[in-house]
Motif scaffolding. Structure first.
Motif, PDB file in Angstrom:
ATOM      1  N   VAL A   8       0.834  -1.204   0.000  1.00 30.55           N
ATOM      2  CA  VAL A   8       0.000   0.000   0.000  1.00 30.55           C
ATOM      3  C   VAL A   8       0.867   1.252   0.000  1.00 30.55           C
ATOM      4  O   VAL A   8       0.609   2.211  -0.741  1.00 30.55           O
ATOM      5  N   LEU A   9       1.922   1.248   0.825  1.00 25.45           N
ATOM      6  CA  LEU A   9       2.816   2.409   0.881  1.00 25.45           C
ATOM      7  C   LEU A   9       3.508   2.634  -0.464  1.00 25.45           C
ATOM      8  O   LEU A   9       3.642   3.778  -0.922  1.00 25.45           O
ATOM      9  N   SER A  10       3.943   1.546  -1.095  1.00 23.69           N
ATOM     10  CA  SER A  10       4.582   1.693  -2.412  1.00 23.69           C
ATOM     11  C   SER A  10       3.584   2.232  -3.427  1.00 23.69           C
ATOM     12  O   SER A  10       3.942   3.041  -4.295  1.00 23.69           O
ATOM     13  N   SER A  11       2.323   1.818  -3.312  1.00 24.89           N
ATOM     14  CA  SER A  11       1.293   2.290  -4.236  1.00 24.89           C
ATOM     15  C   SER A  11       1.044   3.781  -4.085  1.00 24.89           C
ATOM     16  O   SER A  11       0.731   4.466  -5.065  1.00 24.89           O
ATOM     17  N   VAL A  12       1.174   4.287  -2.843  1.00 25.31           N
ATOM     18  CA  VAL A  12       0.988   5.724  -2.617  1.00 25.31           C
ATOM     19  C   VAL A  12       2.028   6.521  -3.411  1.00 25.31           C
ATOM     20  O   VAL A  12       1.694   7.474  -4.123  1.00 25.31           O
ATOM     21  N   PHE A  13       3.279   6.116  -3.303  1.00 27.16           N
ATOM     22  CA  PHE A  13       4.349   6.862  -3.971  1.00 27.16           C
ATOM     23  C   PHE A  13       4.329   6.647  -5.481  1.00 27.16           C
ATOM     24  O   PHE A  13       4.538   7.586  -6.252  1.00 27.16           O
ATOM     25  N   PHE A  14       4.067   5.405  -5.923  1.00 23.70           N
ATOM     26  CA  PHE A  14       3.985   5.166  -7.357  1.00 23.70           C
ATOM     27  C   PHE A  14       2.743   5.821  -7.958  1.00 23.70           C
ATOM     28  O   PHE A  14       2.767   6.284  -9.102  1.00 23.70           O
ATOM     29  N   GLY A  15       1.648   5.844  -7.192  1.00 21.99           N
ATOM     30  CA  GLY A  15       0.433   6.504  -7.668  1.00 21.99           C
ATOM     31  C   GLY A  15       0.655   7.983  -7.887  1.00 21.99           C
ATOM     32  O   GLY A  15       0.195   8.558  -8.883  1.00 21.99           O
ATOM     33  N   PHE A  16       1.392   8.611  -6.956  1.00 23.32           N
ATOM     34  CA  PHE A  16       1.694  10.038  -7.121  1.00 23.32           C
ATOM     35  C   PHE A  16       2.616  10.256  -8.311  1.00 23.32           C
ATOM     36  O   PHE A  16       2.417  11.194  -9.095  1.00 23.32           O
ATOM     37  N   SER A  17       3.630   9.392  -8.457  1.00 22.35           N
ATOM     38  CA  SER A  17       4.570   9.573  -9.570  1.00 22.35           C
ATOM     39  C   SER A  17       3.883   9.391 -10.913  1.00 22.35           C
ATOM     40  O   SER A  17       4.210  10.085 -11.883  1.00 22.35           O
ATOM     41  N   ASN A  18       2.906   8.461 -10.988  1.00 24.96           N
ATOM     42  CA  ASN A  18       2.167   8.279 -12.239  1.00 24.96           C
ATOM     43  C   ASN A  18       1.456   9.565 -12.649  1.00 24.96           C
ATOM     44  O   ASN A  18       1.407   9.912 -13.837  1.00 24.96           O
ATOM     45  N   ALA A  19       0.885  10.250 -11.663  1.00 20.13           N
ATOM     46  CA  ALA A  19       0.216  11.513 -11.962  1.00 20.13           C
ATOM     47  C   ALA A  19       1.224  12.615 -12.260  1.00 20.13           C
ATOM     48  O   ALA A  19       0.990  13.485 -13.100  1.00 20.13           O
ATOM     49  N   TYR A  20       2.376  12.559 -11.595  1.00 20.22           N
ATOM     50  CA  TYR A  20       3.357  13.639 -11.707  1.00 20.22           C
ATOM     51  C   TYR A  20       4.182  13.573 -12.994  1.00 20.22           C
ATOM     52  O   TYR A  20       4.792  14.573 -13.388  1.00 20.22           O
ATOM     53  N   TRP A  21       4.208  12.389 -13.641  1.00 15.95           N
ATOM     54  CA  TRP A  21       4.939  12.287 -14.909  1.00 15.95           C
ATOM     55  C   TRP A  21       4.457  13.333 -15.907  1.00 15.95           C
ATOM     56  O   TRP A  21       5.234  13.850 -16.710  1.00 15.95           O
ATOM     57  N   LYS A  22       3.154  13.619 -15.881  1.00 14.95           N
ATOM     58  CA  LYS A  22       2.593  14.594 -16.821  1.00 14.95           C
ATOM     59  C   LYS A  22       3.283  15.952 -16.679  1.00 14.95           C
ATOM     60  O   LYS A  22       3.558  16.633 -17.671  1.00 14.95           O
ATOM     61  N   LYS A  23       3.566  16.337 -15.450  1.00 20.92           N
ATOM     62  CA  LYS A  23       4.240  17.610 -15.208  1.00 20.92           C
ATOM     63  C   LYS A  23       5.724  17.532 -15.573  1.00 20.92           C
ATOM     64  O   LYS A  23       6.297  18.470 -16.130  1.00 20.92           O
ATOM     65  N   ALA A  24       6.343  16.392 -15.277  1.00 17.91           N
ATOM     66  CA  ALA A  24       7.792  16.270 -15.462  1.00 17.91           C
ATOM     67  C   ALA A  24       8.207  16.271 -16.931  1.00 17.91           C
ATOM     68  O   ALA A  24       9.272  16.795 -17.277  1.00 17.91           O
ATOM     69  N   PHE A 258      -6.767  10.452  -7.539  1.00 14.16           N
ATOM     70  CA  PHE A 258      -6.835  11.406  -6.422  1.00 14.16           C
ATOM     71  C   PHE A 258      -5.767  12.487  -6.579  1.00 14.16           C
ATOM     72  O   PHE A 258      -6.045  13.686  -6.444  1.00 14.16           O
ATOM     73  N   PHE A 259      -4.525  12.076  -6.869  1.00  8.30           N
ATOM     74  CA  PHE A 259      -3.440  13.041  -7.001  1.00  8.30           C
ATOM     75  C   PHE A 259      -3.613  13.921  -8.247  1.00  8.30           C
ATOM     76  O   PHE A 259      -3.221  15.093  -8.240  1.00  8.30           O
ATOM     77  N   SER A 260      -4.188  13.365  -9.305  1.00  7.70           N
ATOM     78  CA  SER A 260      -4.470  14.169 -10.498  1.00  7.70           C
ATOM     79  C   SER A 260      -5.470  15.267 -10.176  1.00  7.70           C
ATOM     80  O   SER A 260      -5.370  16.396 -10.684  1.00  7.70           O
ATOM     81  N   HIS A 261      -6.435  14.928  -9.312  1.00  8.06           N
ATOM     82  CA  HIS A 261      -7.418  15.931  -8.886  1.00  8.06           C
ATOM     83  C   HIS A 261      -6.723  17.057  -8.117  1.00  8.06           C
ATOM     84  O   HIS A 261      -7.030  18.241  -8.316  1.00  8.06           O
ATOM     85  N   LEU A 262      -5.766  16.690  -7.255  1.00  9.22           N
ATOM     86  CA  LEU A 262      -5.068  17.701  -6.466  1.00  9.22           C
ATOM     87  C   LEU A 262      -4.121  18.535  -7.333  1.00  9.22           C
ATOM     88  O   LEU A 262      -4.041  19.759  -7.181  1.00  9.22           O
ATOM     89  N   LEU A 263      -3.397  17.877  -8.237  1.00 11.56           N
ATOM     90  CA  LEU A 263      -2.379  18.571  -9.030  1.00 11.56           C
ATOM     91  C   LEU A 263      -2.971  19.399 -10.159  1.00 11.56           C
ATOM     92  O   LEU A 263      -2.503  20.506 -10.443  1.00 11.56           O
ATOM     93  N   TYR A 264      -4.000  18.838 -10.819  1.00  5.29           N
ATOM     94  CA  TYR A 264      -4.507  19.466 -12.043  1.00  5.29           C
ATOM     95  C   TYR A 264      -5.978  19.881 -11.951  1.00  5.29           C
ATOM     96  O   TYR A 264      -6.564  20.280 -12.944  1.00  5.29           O
TER      97      TYR A 264
END
Length: 287
Positions: A8-24, A258-264
């Motif tokens: 679950v913890l790994s999914s939190v960080f990978f889930g955020f990175s999946n959303a953040y790739w768009k910005k990177a 969830f992170f896409s909602h927060l970021l974008y």
């Protein structure tokens, strides 16, 4: 139970990175972003490996470093390079095609499930079949309203890249249990990051890529997420089954939304909420 928490913890960080790739990778060469991210992660895990090798700093948590043969090291390196193709196809397709198809299709880990059953003898019964059905239905609800493409060729390009990413990631992530057992968590994670970075470096050289000055903050954020996600994921292989890792990892999609909602500021529709419910149900069926 601790192994499930690590997933679950790994999914939190990978889930955020999946959303953040768009910005990177926005307005930047995606290969250069992957390479720079790899320099950060390789340096971190390399330092940790040297500290553990010299003073055994991480031994209380990760155990003693095992002895391994040259054959095991070579097979591990080959598997790491194999997995690097998954990241390449995922990010390349994400750069030019619709995110709404790339992310869900690349995360349908049918290849990983088949590998787990064939190589590790993981059980496959009605619960697993029902869980696969729930994943597919959930993905359909989440992304149904966003499946819009400029042309048929655009659709097939996005689909092909996503399936290739799913294949390379699915097979390799299921087989990671072997090199983690052979090398240990830290040496394997270091080898994985070295392999990905070298793979992308060779591509940059072969394509005669002109180096550009790009912002480092998004790359550093990605590197941090990969570092933490990889640590928790690779530790989970020691106590959780591959099937559990695959299905609980589906929570990455929920977290990415969830992170896409927060970021974008992307709004969650009713269909997406229903889809999230099916994904959670698939996790419950396997756990």
């Amino acid at each position: 139970m601790l192994g499930l928490l690590y997933i679950v913890l790994s999914s939190v960080f990978f889930g955020f990175s999946n959303a953040y790739w768009k910005k990177a990778i926005q307005n930047t060469p995606f290969l250069q972003v992957i390479f720079m991210r790899g320099l950060y992660t390789t340096s971190f895990f390399g330092l940790c490996y040297l500290l553990d090798l010299r003073w055994g700093i991480f031994e209380p948590w990760l155990g003693a470093l095992p002895d391994f043969s040259a054959e095991q090291l070579g097979l591990s390196f080959g598997l790491c390079v194999f997995s690097a193709f998954g990241l390449f196809f995922f990010v390349r397709t994400l750069k030019t095609e619709a995110v709404s198809l790339v992310a869900p299709i690349s995360s349908i880990n049918v290849f990983g499930l088949l590998t787990a059953v064939l190589f590790f003898g993981d059980s496959w019964g009605m619960n697993q079949t029902t869980a696969i059905f729930c994943v597919l239905v959930g993905l359909l609800f989440i992304f149904r309203s966003q499946w819009q493409f400029a042309s048929i060729s655009s659709f097939w390009k996005a689909l092909g890249g996503s399936i290739l990413a799913s294949f390379f990631w699915g097979v390799s992530y299921s087989l990671f249990r072997f090199p983690i057992h052979w090398l240990g968590v830290l040496p394997f994670t270091f080898l994985l990051e070295v392999s990905v970075t070298l793979f992308v470096g060779v591509l940059l050289v072969s394509q005669k890529h002109s180096w550009q000055a790009i912002p480092q903050r998004p790359i550093q954020v990605l590197a941090l997420c990969i570092i933490l996600g990889s640590i928790f994921l690779h530790i989970s292989y020691q106590s959780a089954s591959v099937t559990q890792i695959i299905f609980i990892g589906k929570s990455q999609l929920v977290l990415t939304l969830f992170f896409s909602h927060l970021l974008y500021r992307e709004k969650l529709t009713y269909l997406q909420i229903v889809g999230v419910g099916f994904l959670i149900l698939s996790i419950y069926l396997v756990v």
